[in-house]
Structure formats: structure tokens, C-alpha cells
Enzyme design. Structure first.
Site, PDB file in Angstrom:
ATOM      1  N   TYR A  67       0.229  -1.300   0.462  1.00 56.32           N
ATOM      2  CA  TYR A  67      -0.248  -0.309  -0.151  1.00 56.32           C
ATOM      3  C   TYR A  67       0.745   0.986  -0.262  1.00 56.32           C
ATOM      4  O   TYR A  67       1.842   1.196   0.392  1.00 56.32           O
ATOM      5  CB  TYR A  67      -0.874  -0.376   1.182  1.00 56.32           C
ATOM      6  CG  TYR A  67      -0.546   0.552   2.231  1.00 56.32           C
ATOM      7  CD1 TYR A  67      -0.427   1.720   3.106  1.00 56.32           C
ATOM      8  CD2 TYR A  67       0.346  -0.412   3.569  1.00 56.32           C
ATOM      9  CE1 TYR A  67       0.157   1.906   4.402  1.00 56.32           C
ATOM     10  CE2 TYR A  67       0.639  -0.133   4.426  1.00 56.32           C
ATOM     11  CZ  TYR A  67       0.333   1.004   4.908  1.00 56.32           C
ATOM     12  OH  TYR A  67       1.689   0.896   6.235  1.00 56.32           O
ATOM     13  N   CYS A  68       0.502   2.367  -0.427  1.00 51.00           N
ATOM     14  CA  CYS A  68       0.980   3.659  -0.188  1.00 51.00           C
ATOM     15  C   CYS A  68       0.149   4.649  -0.517  1.00 51.00           C
ATOM     16  O   CYS A  68      -1.085   3.992  -0.218  1.00 51.00           O
ATOM     17  CB  CYS A  68       1.393   4.134  -1.577  1.00 51.00           C
ATOM     18  SG  CYS A  68       0.250   3.633  -2.860  1.00 51.00           S
ATOM     19  N   GLN A  69      -0.295   5.962  -0.540  1.00 50.43           N
ATOM     20  CA  GLN A  69      -0.619   7.258  -0.170  1.00 50.43           C
ATOM     21  C   GLN A  69      -1.992   6.574  -0.612  1.00 50.43           C
ATOM     22  O   GLN A  69      -3.307   6.424   0.136  1.00 50.43           O
ATOM     23  CB  GLN A  69      -0.580   8.006   0.083  1.00 50.43           C
ATOM     24  CG  GLN A  69      -1.376   9.791   0.928  1.00 50.43           C
ATOM     25  CD  GLN A  69      -0.808   8.874   2.137  1.00 50.43           C
ATOM     26  OE1 GLN A  69       0.206   8.364   2.763  1.00 50.43           O
ATOM     27  NE2 GLN A  69      -1.872   9.774   2.868  1.00 50.43           N
ATOM     28  N   PHE A  96      -3.361   4.237   1.327  1.00 51.64           N
ATOM     29  CA  PHE A  96      -3.892   4.119   3.300  1.00 51.64           C
ATOM     30  C   PHE A  96      -4.617   5.859   3.140  1.00 51.64           C
ATOM     31  O   PHE A  96      -4.689   5.498   4.489  1.00 51.64           O
ATOM     32  CB  PHE A  96      -2.608   4.869   3.932  1.00 51.64           C
ATOM     33  CG  PHE A  96      -1.835   5.151   4.914  1.00 51.64           C
ATOM     34  CD1 PHE A  96      -1.973   4.172   6.327  1.00 51.64           C
ATOM     35  CD2 PHE A  96      -2.223   6.089   5.365  1.00 51.64           C
ATOM     36  CE1 PHE A  96      -2.030   4.087   7.195  1.00 51.64           C
ATOM     37  CE2 PHE A  96      -1.665   6.312   6.770  1.00 51.64           C
ATOM     38  CZ  PHE A  96      -2.028   5.092   7.644  1.00 51.64           C
TER      39      PHE A  96
END
Length: 107
Positions: A67-69, A96
Site C-alpha cells: 500500500y501507499c498513500q 492508506f
């Protein structure tokens, strides 16, 4: 590019992600300052900028939850992993920003 990412990477809803990530390797692709600001409990931080050098820290025989932003960088990380033969790749839908579960922050 987008369709290739959809083929190699399974996008999971938060419920699906939560159901599986404890049995997998949870990798946060964001930069360290973003990670320190808050991350999913149990996640390891391997920023996309260091990903090629640190990829060997990720086991190919276990599912990888990325996952990332906001789910853009995790697609690029998945492409790098796929080239190295990783098969079970998953990402958090919406990244996120959409996560409502437990998080850990560095004070």
C-alpha cells in the site's frame, strides 16, 4: 500500463485486505516521513525510491500486500516484483488514505 497493473496485482477492499494481510508480508511503499506520520500496524517500510535495492527483503514464497498513500506507487512496486517472479501481489484499494483500521504513529 494501468491494465497491466490490474492483471498482475489484485486490488482488495479494506475488508479483504484486513482479512489477509496478517498471513502475508505487509509493505508500505511510502517515503519514511509519510510512514512515520502513520502506518498500518505491522507494516514494513520499503519506500519506492529504495525498492530495487531492498526487494530481496521480501520473500517470493509468501503473499505480498502493498500500500501507499493513494494506490499509485504500489502499482509500480508490483511491476518490479512481478519482473522478479513474485506471483501473489495485492494492494489496498484507495491506499492508506482510505484505511480505517488500526494505525501506528511515531511520536
Amino acid at each position: 500500463m494501468f491494465f497491466y497493473q490490474r492483471k498482475i496485482l489484485t486490488t482488495l477492499t479494506e475488508e479483504e485486505f484486513r482479512a489477509g494481510y496478517r498471513k502475508a508480508q505487509l509493505i508500505d511503499i511510502r517515503e519514511p516521513n509519510e510512514f512515520d506520520g502513520g502506518h498500518i500496524l505491522g507494516a514494513r517500510n520499503i519506500p519506492l525510491s529504495q525498492f530495487k535495492m531492498r526487494m530481496k527483503e521480501i520473500r517470493p514464497d509468501q503473499p505480498v500486500y502493498l500500500y501507499c498513500q493513494n494506490a499509485l506507487r504500489s502499482g509500480r512496486a508490483a511491476q518490479m516484483l512481478r519482473k522478479k517472479g513474485y506471483k501473489q501481489l495485492f494492494q489496498l484499494k484507495g491506499g492508506f488514505k482510505q484505511w480505517t483500521g488500526k494505525i501506528k504513529t511515531k511520536k
